[in-house]
Design an enzyme around this catalytic site. Structure first.
Site, short mmCIF file in Angstrom:
data_model
loop_
_atom_site.label_atom_id
_atom_site.label_comp_id
_atom_site.label_asym_id
_atom_site.label_seq_id
_atom_site.Cartn_x
_atom_site.Cartn_y
_atom_site.Cartn_z
N CYS A 99 8.95 6.23 66.88
CA CYS A 99 9.34 7.68 66.73
C CYS A 99 8.80 8.77 67.56
CB CYS A 99 8.27 8.40 65.40
SG CYS A 99 8.75 9.91 65.07
N GLY A 123 23.25 10.12 64.48
CA GLY A 123 24.58 10.52 63.92
C GLY A 123 25.72 9.92 64.67
N GLY A 153 24.53 5.91 63.57
CA GLY A 153 25.67 6.60 63.62
C GLY A 153 26.84 6.14 62.53
C1 LIG Z 1 15.86 13.37 59.65
C2 LIG Z 1 15.22 11.96 60.30
C3 LIG Z 1 14.06 11.61 59.89
C4 LIG Z 1 14.04 10.30 60.42
N1 LIG Z 1 12.59 9.53 59.98
C5 LIG Z 1 12.29 8.22 60.26
C6 LIG Z 1 11.07 7.94 59.99
O1 LIG Z 1 10.31 8.21 59.12
N2 LIG Z 1 10.86 6.46 60.24
C7 LIG Z 1 11.76 5.76 61.33
O2 LIG Z 1 11.53 4.62 61.49
N3 LIG Z 1 12.83 6.47 61.33
C8 LIG Z 1 13.27 7.45 61.22
N4 LIG Z 1 14.47 8.11 61.55
C9 LIG Z 1 15.45 7.49 62.16
C10 LIG Z 1 16.45 6.69 61.41
O3 LIG Z 1 16.08 5.68 60.56
C11 LIG Z 1 17.67 6.11 62.20
O4 LIG Z 1 17.26 5.03 62.91
C12 LIG Z 1 18.27 6.75 63.33
O5 LIG Z 1 18.57 8.42 62.57
C13 LIG Z 1 19.59 6.24 63.59
O6 LIG Z 1 20.54 6.41 62.47
P1 LIG Z 1 21.95 7.43 62.13
O7 LIG Z 1 22.57 7.56 63.44
O8 LIG Z 1 22.57 6.53 61.04
O9 LIG Z 1 20.89 8.47 61.75
C14 LIG Z 1 14.94 9.50 61.01
C15 LIG Z 1 16.18 10.06 61.28
C16 LIG Z 1 16.36 11.36 60.92
C17 LIG Z 1 17.72 11.74 61.13
#
Ligand SMILES: Cc1cc2nc3c(=O)[nH]c(=O)nc-3n(C[C@H](O)[C@H](O)[C@H](O)COP(=O)(O)O)c2cc1C
Ligand SMILES: Cc1cc2nc3c(=O)[nH]c(=O)nc-3n(C[C@H](O)[C@H](O)[C@H](O)COP(=O)(O)OP(=O)(O)OC[C@H]3O[C@@H](n4cnc5c(N)ncnc54)[C@H](O)[C@@H]3O)c2cc1C
Ligand code: FES
Lengths: 299, 259
Positions: free
Chosen positions: A128, A215, A242
């Site tokens: 994170c 995203g 994304g």
């Molecule tokens: C609002 C938000 C909160 C997130 N919280 C966590 C979390 O608590 N733990 C974690 O491992 N990843 C967290 N992530 C990361 C997502 O799980 C993911 O790895 C990342 O957003 C990439 O995927 P995406 O582009 O489909 O969103 C978070 C992402 C977003 C956007």
């Protein structure tokens, strides 16, 4: 047609999961999408105690994606086990609990408590970007990551997925370190560190200055990283970054992911996971693919 | 039940420079409640997040919602180009809204400042329907008094303008003081300095105040924890002094939040 995949002995009816932190505890989206259609639910990061999270603004929109600096606000593992897990147990879906901590002890405390729950697996967030001490530190040094993985594996009674940060020189080396530490699988990518500046007000848009970028705009980076990692390790890879459509998911599968997660796009359409699962099936039908394993790592 | 749904634009007009009134045909109108909001999704794929816009009004047979918004940034400027007959995706209905039962038999002061004015219209209308006495104070920048005529049908209306071109010169609080407005309950929506002033005003007068808060949102449904506000007590959801504006709000009793 077979869409079932297996990760560390846990069978998923399809490879579509939710990405941690974008689906709450599942409850928030349960009235808007059928949770039973998911391959697995990955819950918001949970720590051993409640965490306040960061000051606001915590989210910002950027071209084709968003930044977030939530700072892992969460109610702590006790409330999670009393309230959120029992809710999820009503569904026919494996629950993967995402775990966060500032120290190895904190991760282990959470895992120890969850050992007595119906959680199917753990996903350890060592990546994170929004928490000052710890978290990312565990995921940016291969030696530390291997030791952390070992410590958690030593007490975990369920399979452990290590969630990797893309904010490293070589994500492949980090994946190898997790594997050496005994991880049952790796998931990637967590968010990329980004920044947005409000030029009218001459200030940062996020109170935390930086935030995690996610995203559709990050997808090419994520696909490349999944490809690099999948060709380096023997354990299963869970790909994300994304994903908006079945076609996006297929790219990740072809790059070598056994399963995929939908994150940011849940916010844009609560039905995204169901549409991605349908899209994968439609592709398989169109291409005459009998078993989804034919696609995994096929390029 | 919340959902993302396609809606059709029934009509769209400009009320004042940069301020637009949009009527959309949607099933969400059936159970829309004053103080609640919807998310309007821009169509340009580079702008992904929904724009939270309050419910300003609901038509008589509850088939349409009225949204009144300021076209400020890229997303709302895009929305401003939509024509009647066009389709748009909405997420809704979101948030808690005002608890009207708590206002029964009381005299309610409604305060709207700037783009916080629109949601007070639906509230004024519903309070009138249940026979609650209201007085509304609207604060504008200048004499472009958008929605004033709509309010005149629902409530006694006083005006404040920052430039003094109409009503009392100054803020809604200045107008309340100048006109000696009194009541039992205050409901307010507007910029943060105004809400802080309202909270203080209500504390001094021993009145109950309900204020509607704003924050950047991603999900709108309580999943991302992006939109929190500080609270006095530990919140039910996360057990910390932060609560989600999109679910537990946007309307809060002023004494509960730390703004
Ligand atoms: C609002 C938000 C909160 C997130 N919280 C966590 C979390 O608590 N733990 C974690 O491992 N990843 C967290 N992530 C990361 C997502 O799980 C993911 O790895 C990342 O957003 C990439 O995927 P995406 O582009 O489909 O969103 C978070 C992402 C977003 C956007
Ligand atoms: C519960 C609630 C109700 C609202 N009701 C109304 C209303 O009835 N009428 C109205 O004109 N405005 C209302 N707003 C404010 C409105 O949501 C923002 O003005 C709008 O989202 C800005 O989008 P943009 O495309 O103009 O700006 P951009 O700069 O393109 O927006 C970028 C991102 O920031 C967010 N954002 C920017 N400003 C704000 C803001 N002030 N509050 C929340 N998010 C913001 C956008 O949603 C988007 O995600 C409300 C906000 C909330 C939280
Ligand atoms: S906008 Fe996601 S929790 Fe409120």
């Amino acid at each position: 047609m077979n869409t079932k995949v297996t990760i560390a002995g846990i069978e998923l009816k399809n490879p579509v999961m939710t990405a941690s932190g974008t689906f709450g505890s599942g409850m928030e989206y349960s009235e808007m999408t059928d949770l039973n259609l998911l391959g697995a639910i990955v819950t918001k990061g949970v720590a051993d105690k409640p965490w306040e999270g960061n000051p606001t603004p915590r989210v910002a929109e950027v071209y084709g994606g968003m930044l977030n600096a939530i700072g892992l606000q969460n109610p702590g593992v006790d409330v999670f086990m009393e309230r959120d897990l029992p809710f999820l147990e009503k569904y026919d879906v494996p629950v993967i609990v995402n775990v966060c901590g500032h120290t190895v002890e904190e991760y282990c405390n959470v895992v120890e408590k969850l050992n007595n729950s119906k959680a199917a697996m753990y996903e350890i967030n060592v990546s994170c970007p929004n928490v000052k001490q710890g978290a990312l530190a565990f995921g940016q040094d291969a030696k530390v990551l291997e030791e952390t993985t070992k410590a958690i594996k030593a007490i975990a009674k369920k399979p452990v997925i290590m969630k990797l940060s893309p904010n490293v020189t070589s994500i492949k080396d980090m994946a190898l370190a997790a594997e050496a530490g005994g991880a049952d699988a790796v998931s990637l990518i967590n968010t990329l560190i980004g920044m947005k500046i409000d030029i009218e007000r001459k200030c940062f848009v996020l109170a935390n200055k930086t935030g995690g970028f996610s995203g559709p705009a990050v997808k090419p980076v994520a696909v490349r990283m999944v490809y690099d990692v999948a060709h380096a390790v023997k354990i299963p890879v869970i790909g994300m970054g994304g994903i908006a459509t079945g076609e996006d998911a297929i790219e990740f599968l072809m790059a070598g992911a056994t399963a995929i997660s939908v994150g940011t796009m849940n916010f844009i359409d609560p039905q995204t996971t169901a549409k991605v699962a349908d899209g994968i099936e439609a592709y398989m039908q169109r291409k005459g693919v009998e078993d989804i394993h034919e696609l995994i790592g096929c390029v | 039940m919340k959902s993302k749904q396609k809606a059709t634009i029934a009509s769209h007009e400009q009320l004042a420079p940069g301020i637009y009134s949009l009527w959309v045909r949607t099933e969400m109108a059936v159970d829309a409640h004053p103080g609640q909001f919807v998310g309007v999704y821009p169509k340009d794929g580079s702008r992904l997040l929904m724009r939270p816009i309050s419910i300003c009004d609901v038509n008589e047979d509850r088939t349409q919602l009225r949204l009144v918004y300021r076209a400020g940034g890229n997303g709302t400027r895009e929305i401003a180009t939509y024509a009647a007959g066009e389709e748009v995706y909405l997420l809704g209905v979101l948030g808690n809204g005002y608890d009207l039962t708590k206002m029964q038999g009381k005299k309610v002061i409604l305060l709207g400042g700037g783009i916080g004015i629109p949601p007070m219209l639906n509230l004024a209308k519903e309070l009138k329907k249940q026979g609650t006495q209201t007085v509304t104070v609207l604060g504008y920048a200048d004499n472009k008094l958008f929605l004033k005529e709509d309010f005149d049908k629902e409530s006694e209306v006083l005006i404040a303008t920052m430039d003094g071109s109409a009503g009392t010169k100054g803020t809604v609080i200045d107008a309340m003081n100048a006109e000696n407005v009194t009541g039992d309950v205050v409901c307010a929506c507007g910029p943060m300095p105004m809400l802080r002033a309202v909270k203080k005003y209500a504390e001094e007068k021993g009145m109950t105040a309900y204020i509607s808060l704003e924050e950047r949102m991603a999900c709108g449904v309580g999943a991302c924890l992006g939109c929190v506000t500080k609270t006095k007590e530990k919140d039910e959801h996360t057990h910390v002094n932060n609560t989600r504006i999109c679910v537990e709000g946007p309307v809060f009793e002023a004494s509960v939040v730390d703004i």
